[in-house]
Design a protein around this motif. Structure first.
Motif, PDB file in Angstrom:
ATOM      1  N   GLY A  72       0.788  -1.221   0.000  1.00 54.66           N
ATOM      2  CA  GLY A  72       0.000   0.000   0.000  1.00 54.66           C
ATOM      3  C   GLY A  72       0.819   1.269   0.000  1.00 54.66           C
ATOM      4  N   GLU A  73       0.104   2.357   0.207  1.00 53.93           N
ATOM      5  CA  GLU A  73       0.730   3.670   0.223  1.00 53.93           C
ATOM      6  C   GLU A  73      -0.057   4.599   1.124  1.00 53.93           C
ATOM      7  N   VAL A  74       0.560   5.727   1.454  1.00 51.37           N
ATOM      8  CA  VAL A  74      -0.078   6.720   2.299  1.00 51.37           C
ATOM      9  C   VAL A  74       0.395   8.103   1.871  1.00 51.37           C
ATOM     10  N   SER A  75      -0.462   9.091   2.041  1.00 49.80           N
ATOM     11  CA  SER A  75      -0.082  10.491   1.859  1.00 49.80           C
ATOM     12  C   SER A  75       0.036  11.115   3.238  1.00 49.80           C
ATOM     13  N   LEU A  76       1.185  11.708   3.503  1.00 55.79           N
ATOM     14  CA  LEU A  76       1.437  12.353   4.794  1.00 55.79           C
ATOM     15  C   LEU A  76       1.913  13.777   4.551  1.00 55.79           C
ATOM     16  N   SER A  77       1.507  14.695   5.413  1.00 52.33           N
ATOM     17  CA  SER A  77       1.971  16.082   5.366  1.00 52.33           C
ATOM     18  C   SER A  77       2.723  16.384   6.642  1.00 52.33           C
ATOM     19  N   ALA A  78       3.637  17.329   6.571  1.00 51.96           N
ATOM     20  CA  ALA A  78       4.420  17.722   7.739  1.00 51.96           C
ATOM     21  C   ALA A  78       3.509  17.934   8.941  1.00 51.96           C
ATOM     22  N   GLY A  79       3.921  17.382  10.077  1.00 49.85           N
ATOM     23  CA  GLY A  79       3.130  17.480  11.297  1.00 49.85           C
ATOM     24  C   GLY A  79       2.106  16.363  11.431  1.00 49.85           C
ATOM     25  N   PHE A  80       2.214  15.304  10.612  1.00 49.78           N
ATOM     26  CA  PHE A  80       1.224  14.233  10.620  1.00 49.78           C
ATOM     27  C   PHE A  80       1.123  13.560  11.988  1.00 49.78           C
ATOM     28  N   ALA A  81      -0.060  13.024  12.247  1.00 47.22           N
ATOM     29  CA  ALA A  81      -0.326  12.275  13.472  1.00 47.22           C
ATOM     30  C   ALA A  81      -1.190  11.076  13.097  1.00 47.22           C
ATOM     31  N   PRO A  82      -0.997   9.940  13.750  1.00 43.83           N
ATOM     32  CA  PRO A  82       0.006   9.727  14.789  1.00 43.83           C
ATOM     33  C   PRO A  82       1.414   9.619  14.191  1.00 43.83           C
ATOM     34  N   ASP A  83       2.368   9.975  14.994  1.00 41.63           N
ATOM     35  CA  ASP A  83       3.777   9.875  14.635  1.00 41.63           C
ATOM     36  C   ASP A  83       4.435   8.980  15.674  1.00 41.63           C
ATOM     37  N   PRO A  84       4.936   7.829  15.306  1.00 43.76           N
ATOM     38  CA  PRO A  84       5.220   7.378  13.952  1.00 43.76           C
ATOM     39  C   PRO A  84       3.990   6.772  13.264  1.00 43.76           C
ATOM     40  N   TYR A  85       3.971   6.877  11.929  1.00 43.80           N
ATOM     41  CA  TYR A  85       3.021   6.142  11.109  1.00 43.80           C
ATOM     42  C   TYR A  85       3.637   4.754  10.925  1.00 43.80           C
ATOM     43  N   GLN A  86       2.837   3.692  11.119  1.00 39.86           N
ATOM     44  CA  GLN A  86       3.370   2.335  11.038  1.00 39.86           C
ATOM     45  C   GLN A  86       2.529   1.460  10.118  1.00 39.86           C
TER      46      GLN A  86
END
Length: 154
Positions: free
Chosen positions: A32-46
């Motif tokens: 799969g894939e994900v789109s993340l932007s600066a400041g994303f939550a939760p951090d870390p994305y797993q």
């Protein structure tokens, strides 16, 4: 996984760039894939993945990259950068490697940064598509967790 663990692994990071001669980032990612932007939550994305494959990264990508990988990326991150750094790491009970193709076409490889777990990344990431391969040293696949974090190791 604790924030302390991620920060410790990031401090020990040793990534470098190399020219690739194979691996097909145009293929759909295996997990799969994900789109993340600066400041994303939760951090870390797993995300849970199965590491490994039938291609020797030291041959298909080049010197400095190791592990058995697949032709298609294991995971893709579409990232919108901000003022944070960006790191990718793998946690597994097996010996894994990590290969990332960045938005500008640069290749980054890591192995054994935190025990047998790899991590790549740093400050000033670019916006764009990051294709990620998770390799194994052995011929058998291995369960693993890929994590993406903006935690600054300094």
């Amino acid at each position: 996984m604790t924030i302390k663990f991620i920060a410790a692994a990031a401090v020990a990071a040793a990534a470098f760039s190399t020219a690739a001669i194979a691996q097909d980032f145009s293929l759909n990612p295996n997990f799969g894939e994900v789109s993340l932007s600066a400041g994303f939550a939760p951090d870390p994305y797993q995300v849970s993945v199965i590491a490994g494959g039938g291609i020797d990264a030291s041959i298909s990508i080049g010197e400095g990259c190791v592990g058995n990988i697949t032709d298609a990326p294991d995971f893709r991150v579409n990232y919108t950068a901000g003022s944070f750094g960006l790191w990718a790491g793998v946690v597994s009970d097996e010996d894994t490697t990590l290969i990332v193709n960045g938005p500008d076409g640069s290749w980054f490889c890591a192995d054994d940064v935190d025990g047998l777990n790899p991590i790549v990344g740093g400050a000033g990431p670019q916006s764009g598509q990051y294709d990620i391969w998770i390799g194994t040293y052995g011929e058998m696949p291995a369960e693993a967790v890929l994590y993406i974090t903006e935690i600054d190791p300094n």
